[in-house]
Design an enzyme around this catalytic site. Sequence first.
Site, mmCIF file in Angstrom:
data_model
loop_
_atom_site.group_PDB
_atom_site.id
_atom_site.type_symbol
_atom_site.label_atom_id
_atom_site.label_comp_id
_atom_site.label_asym_id
_atom_site.label_seq_id
_atom_site.Cartn_x
_atom_site.Cartn_y
_atom_site.Cartn_z
ATOM 1 N N ARG A 49 0.846 -1.218 0.000
ATOM 2 C CA ARG A 49 0.000 0.000 0.000
ATOM 3 C C ARG A 49 0.866 1.248 0.000
ATOM 4 N NH1 ARG A 49 -4.292 -0.025 4.587
ATOM 5 N NH2 ARG A 49 -2.488 -0.630 5.846
ATOM 6 N N SER A 54 8.454 -5.045 5.870
ATOM 7 C CA SER A 54 8.183 -6.122 6.853
ATOM 8 C C SER A 54 9.062 -7.331 6.652
ATOM 9 C CB SER A 54 6.708 -6.490 6.765
ATOM 10 O OG SER A 54 5.939 -5.320 6.793
ATOM 11 N N ASP A 77 6.816 -3.844 10.153
ATOM 12 C CA ASP A 77 5.355 -3.704 10.326
ATOM 13 C C ASP A 77 4.941 -3.874 11.777
ATOM 14 O OD1 ASP A 77 4.428 -6.966 8.896
ATOM 15 O OD2 ASP A 77 6.014 -6.348 10.282
HETATM 16 C C1 G6P Z 1 -1.299 -4.864 7.920
HETATM 17 C C2 G6P Z 1 -0.087 -3.945 8.077
HETATM 18 C C3 G6P Z 1 1.084 -4.490 7.341
HETATM 19 C C4 G6P Z 1 1.349 -5.898 7.765
HETATM 20 C C5 G6P Z 1 0.121 -6.734 7.527
HETATM 21 C C6 G6P Z 1 0.323 -8.101 8.018
HETATM 22 O O1 G6P Z 1 -1.788 -4.800 6.668
HETATM 23 O O2 G6P Z 1 -0.406 -2.667 7.567
HETATM 24 O O3 G6P Z 1 2.200 -3.710 7.579
HETATM 25 O O4 G6P Z 1 2.437 -6.416 7.079
HETATM 26 O O5 G6P Z 1 -0.964 -6.209 8.234
HETATM 27 O O6 G6P Z 1 -0.801 -8.842 7.755
HETATM 28 P P1 G6P Z 1 -1.026 -9.647 6.410
HETATM 29 O O7 G6P Z 1 -2.085 -10.600 6.758
HETATM 30 O O8 G6P Z 1 -1.453 -8.692 5.395
HETATM 31 O O9 G6P Z 1 0.240 -10.336 6.107
HETATM 32 C C1 BGC Z 2 9.203 -10.930 8.659
HETATM 33 C C2 BGC Z 2 8.997 -9.846 9.696
HETATM 34 C C3 BGC Z 2 7.578 -9.341 9.644
HETATM 35 C C4 BGC Z 2 6.612 -10.498 9.742
HETATM 36 C C5 BGC Z 2 5.190 -10.063 9.659
HETATM 37 C C6 BGC Z 2 8.142 -11.984 8.805
HETATM 38 O O1 BGC Z 2 8.263 -12.907 7.783
HETATM 39 O O2 BGC Z 2 10.461 -11.508 8.820
HETATM 40 O O3 BGC Z 2 9.878 -8.803 9.483
HETATM 41 O O4 BGC Z 2 7.395 -8.467 10.693
HETATM 42 O O5 BGC Z 2 6.843 -11.416 8.714
HETATM 43 O O6 BGC Z 2 4.883 -9.475 8.485
#
Ligand code: G6P
Ligand code: BGC
Length: 924
Positions: A549, A610, A664
């Site tokens: 995003r 992330s 994140d």
């Molecule tokens: C939200 C946060 C992201 C994060 C994500 C993890 O969207 O804004 O920064 O990485 O959650 O969840 P997801 O299920 O999208 O991997």
């Molecule tokens: C990454 C982390 C991240 C997490 C959640 C992991 O695979 O190594 O940096 O915070 O995923 O998105």
Amino acid sequence: MDFIGSLGLQQREGVPSCPQEGLPCPSNSSELVQECLQQFKVTGAQLRQIQISLLDSMEQALKGQASPASAVRMLPTYVGSTPHGTEQGDFVVLELGATGASLRVLWVTLMGIEGHKMEPRSQEFVIPQEVMLGPGQQLFDFAARCLSEFLDALPVGNQGLQLGFSFSFPCHQTGLDKSTLISWTKGFRCSGVEGQDVVQLLRDAIQRQGTYSIDVVAVVNDTVGTMMGCEPGVGPCEVGLVVDTGTNACYMEEARHVAVLDEDRGRVCISVEWGSFSDDGALGPVLTIFDRTLDHESLNLGAQRFEKMIGGLYLGELVRLVLAHLAQCGVLFGGYTSPALLRQGGILLEHVAEIEDPSAGAARVHAILQDLGLNPSASDAEFVQHVCAAVCTRAAQLCAAALAAVLSRLQHSREQQTLQIAVATGGRVFERHPRFLSILQETVMLLAPECDVSFIPSVDGGGQGVAMVTAVAARLAAHRCLLEETLAPFRLTREQLAAVQAQMREAMAKGLQGEASSLRMLPTYVRDTPDGSERGDFLALDLGGTNFRVLLVHVATGGVQITSQIYSIPECVAQGSGQQLFDHIVDCIVDFQEKQGLSGQSLPLGFTFSFPCTQLGLDQGILLNWTKGFNASDCEGQDVVCLLREAIRRRQAVELNVVAIVNDTVGTMMSCGYEDPHCEVGLIVGTGTNACYMEELRNVASVAGDSGHMCINMEWGAFGDDGSLSMLSTRFDASVDQASINPGKQRFEKMISGMYLGEIVRHTLLHLTSLGVLFRGQQTQRLQTRDIFKTKFLSEIESDSLALRQVRAILEDLGLSLTSDDALMVLEVCQAVSQRAAQLCGAGVAAVVEKIRENRGLEELTVSVGVDGTLYKLHPHFSSLVAATVRELAPRCVVTFLQSEDGSGKGAALVTAVACRLAQMPCV
Ligand code: G6P
Ligand code: BGC
Ligand code: BGC
């Protein structure tokens, strides 16, 4: 009270008494006999009324709206399919209650489809009256003794035996091997059994007997055994009809019509228990004074009224009452009554059946009546035959009306105008009474003309059928064991979770000290959570979750406004070259700026990235390794802020001021911390999983300074990469890890996060299918396709409402045909996998909050955890399981979980704003 008394009659001198108050004893005998016989005549209209009223009572009961008055019980039997002939094996069958004062033990060998049929061996045991009316334990001990006696004669040695228990009384079943007796019928009235699980009572008795190891794997009603015992060639029979001492029927109902079952597909066998039908409106007109007398004398006054007009236990009694009445009126046997004629139970079904047998002839009738101590004239014998015929004809007609109601129900349930159906019949009334079946057939044809019914006498009274159900139950029980065995490694104990917590604490301490640890404990250079004084407009990028995003974040007095746009990161870009990936990111930024009218503006930018990065400063992050399916080349070991700036440079004419790179977890903590200052932990459970928290700077060896805090990105996804979690890892985790693009890495993440749970379930389902436990052992191409079982399916499948329906819909979309047992097992697999994930995540959070509490030397810590991630947010039970595990493992921490509304993009903007504030940089 003597018999006459019990008829509620007074013996008047010289004048023969007549049961029907006020009915004069007509002068001529035949009139009186006709008047008695007339009482047993049931008109077509009355039969139809009974059919309609019984059908109505059935449908009420199916909806769970049974009015106790007229209720037929409509009891689900947990038999979901008619036999498909594959059943094999040796089974012991114990039949209790079908044939009144006797029980039967059978040894049945099922040979499967190909095999020829083996005649079962059986033995009948008479049950003493005092056992039928005594304490329940005595009855079940008697049954266990009979079992042993029967098996003593067979070369069974000490092999484990599987037993099917045919228990012919109304029971609430809650499983194939769990059944609670509602009430006794048919001359049984043992104490201490009603309301009890009769399978457990039998198991206890077999235990007490202690001679054979017998596993009671199924309990079935005799009607079900009769239906299931239908010769495969002629069936399948979908109705089981028993008329022996008692009467009842079962049939295959559409599961969706049975309110008490959470099932919308397939069929389930329902035991109608029509013996308790007693709608006065329908039955009143056909009830005779003899029926009332019989009920009055019975063990269960007012109950089983319908059964008392049809069951073999009562036909003889009805005939006796009529003959006794006619004798006392001086119309029969010259007014002489014998002890047998006056004794309850003096005339048995066998007597009636023989008297009725056209081949019996007058001589035989005479002989039977003489055995009853009577001296009949020729006309007496003829009258007696008429009385027997009247009683039995009515019984067969009433039974037909009830069966016609079941057939109408089948038509409704299957929305069919016409119905072709096979009815399995069982019971000595069918076997012994010469005309019962033919009268029944004729009457059914009258009442249900659009139904083409074939009557199939069941093989050996349903013993085979009970063995079939037992074989199915044994198979299901074996499957359940294999399922439990397969899922056991997912079921973590408190001790195991506490061990994970302790191991994580140890790894945290080592990581903070820069010692070898699977937890990198990366300083993020975020030293403070927002204090609300932040202001300005910021751009934010959010990469690494389900969606990429770009956000515009406006931080003002009144709060934070966010405008964002989701862009996709195609797999080929995520796994292409680093340059391609960052050029794609900049393209999206430019597209966003144009759409938001921000082109040419150089807003401070916060980059939520992330992935594990070693940060050397707020705007420096060296990517350690990709995770979550990303694998762009030339990035690992690089400063991703530089990679972004280079891409911006490559794209001339774009001004962007990258101020901060945050993980994140940090973005989520900051975003929630803006609302709640107690928020000092960030947790992500989405595609990946990770956590960060505010650590005492003094504990962070790699960063100078002893006061203040530093937010630490734990990168707990890699916890256990040193093998410290191998004791928890299952064969399915290993399969998922081996198939991943980073085998051996992110082991904790691969047990918890959304990218992997679906795969763990899929591998478990494949294993259970290979064991023949699921989908009849049929492996399908689709289920062997990687990532075909999405983690979101777990959330859907485990949703409390509609569970089984969801399972079906999802799995049928995957091209799997499944039974309801399959559906239930898939649900259990999903529950086991997601529960373990949530508990492991909870153990991790417990480790973190306990660390903070101990850091601050607090007795009790109040802290909030900012959470984000699709799995945590969408799974119906994940969050509550995490919270429960934290309460269990960190009882001195009061932890509030705050679901982040705006994601970590807002958090990145806030980190940027704090950085700007600290750097006194202008924030336009
Ligand atoms: C939200 C946060 C992201 C994060 C994500 C993890 O969207 O804004 O920064 O990485 O959650 O969840 P997801 O299920 O999208 O991997
Ligand atoms: C990454 C982390 C991240 C997490 C959640 C992991 O695979 O190594 O940096 O915070 O995923 O998105
Ligand atoms: C019982 C039924 C049984 C029927 C035939 C009735 O008294 O309630 O469960 O199926 O007899 O044996």
